[in-house]
Design a protein around this motif. Sequence first.
Motif, mmCIF file in Angstrom:
data_model
loop_
_atom_site.group_PDB
_atom_site.id
_atom_site.type_symbol
_atom_site.label_atom_id
_atom_site.label_comp_id
_atom_site.label_asym_id
_atom_site.label_seq_id
_atom_site.Cartn_x
_atom_site.Cartn_y
_atom_site.Cartn_z
ATOM 1 N N ASN A 1 -7.563 -6.730 4.912
ATOM 2 C CA ASN A 1 -7.165 -7.360 3.657
ATOM 3 C C ASN A 1 -6.645 -8.769 3.913
ATOM 4 N N ASP A 2 -7.164 -9.388 4.993
ATOM 5 C CA ASP A 2 -6.719 -10.717 5.368
ATOM 6 C C ASP A 2 -7.838 -11.739 5.204
ATOM 7 N N SER B 1 -4.193 -15.998 5.123
ATOM 8 C CA SER B 1 -3.149 -15.213 4.464
ATOM 9 C C SER B 1 -3.724 -13.866 4.096
ATOM 10 N N ARG B 2 -2.856 -12.951 3.686
ATOM 11 C CA ARG B 2 -3.346 -11.715 3.100
ATOM 12 C C ARG B 2 -4.007 -12.045 1.766
ATOM 13 N N LEU C 1 -11.603 -10.774 6.731
ATOM 14 C CA LEU C 1 -11.921 -10.531 8.129
ATOM 15 C C LEU C 1 -12.429 -9.113 8.333
ATOM 16 N N LEU C 2 -13.473 -8.977 9.156
ATOM 17 C CA LEU C 2 -13.983 -7.681 9.585
ATOM 18 C C LEU C 2 -13.808 -7.564 11.093
ATOM 19 N N GLY D 1 0.806 -1.210 0.000
ATOM 20 C CA GLY D 1 0.000 0.000 0.000
ATOM 21 C C GLY D 1 0.839 1.258 0.000
ATOM 22 N N THR D 2 0.163 2.388 0.033
ATOM 23 C CA THR D 2 0.838 3.679 0.113
ATOM 24 C C THR D 2 0.685 4.220 1.530
#
Length: 368
Positions: A251-252, A266-267, A233-234, A66-67
């Motif tokens: 993001n997993d 995993s991601r 996942l949330l 990501g940034t």
Amino acid sequence: MTKPLAVVPANDTVAALLVMAEVINGNKAIFVSPPVVNGEQASFEQVPESVADNIAAIVESSGSTGTPKRISISTSALLHAARAGQERLGPLGQWLLALPINFIAGQQVLVRSLLADQQPVIMNTAVPFTAEAFLRLSQLMQNDNKYTSLVPYQLAKLVSEAEKDKVLLSALRSFRAVLVGGQSTPEELRYKALDMGIRVIVSYGMTETAGGCVFDGVPLDGVRLKIAPDSRLLISGKTLAEDQDDWIFTNDLAELSPEGKLNIISRADRVIVSGGLKIALERVEYLGSELPGVEQIAAVSIQDQTWGERVGIAYVGSPEVADDIASQLAHLLGPAGKPIRVIRVGKLPKLHTGKTDNRLVAQLFSQE
């Protein structure tokens, strides 16, 4: 209402500890800037002079793909994460700070130290982490309840050295808990440490959750988890940086047991499908890092007309082991996990967070 935002350089941990005391009391907020080098402050995008009264810290965060982004963390979230985490770990005690304070995990060590009214023992995180330095500083700790927070590569280095150093092993065993997080912790590493008598607790969390909010798969008090239809996942609850009534998408890829225990698969962006089989690139990296002659390693996806995706490896280490890396990973993971390309590099590209920049690693393969 607003309150002042104090800017502290990343290499002035003592100043950060003093400011964090005022943060806990609600008098100030903190932003840890890049370090001062040779008397000059490294450039960074400016932050406001003041923030909303409910904000404790602005923390810059970036994932491996990501940034950079800045996240405002509320005082209630910061303190709840620190207290709930400490309650899970054990009695208040003394911490060894081995992580940079410009990241949330390092700042949480400062917060937990202040809540315990204990001076943390501080490593110099501006130089490469060594087992020798960790051992030397751990021997300065006086409290019977000793804690530290590490990232997986630090734990891996300590475990490897402790296999042949009984003094280091004894020191590691003296910690009531060794909290490990920041990125995926390989199960093989965790069990190896536990078998050696090191009380490792795997932490899962992020800056948006004020640090670790799940310990050994069990959410901290006040944290809620659920799985989206796409397996992501949330998270919701009292450790969310700001809106604690909201759910945030991670993001997993994950699953929850019937008892509610979390298992991170995993991601989502770190799993490839090779010949119809899913391969977790983080597992490829861990297995590769265990091979002789490999100092650092990164795995990325390479598009393939036949297989869909294949594994590409960039590594730092001995030039003689390139072929061994491919053959050994094929043995451990099967044909789908065999690297189709192996590149030896002088160093792996890094983000400002210290994590590998996987986008730049992927570009290495397109340049050949």
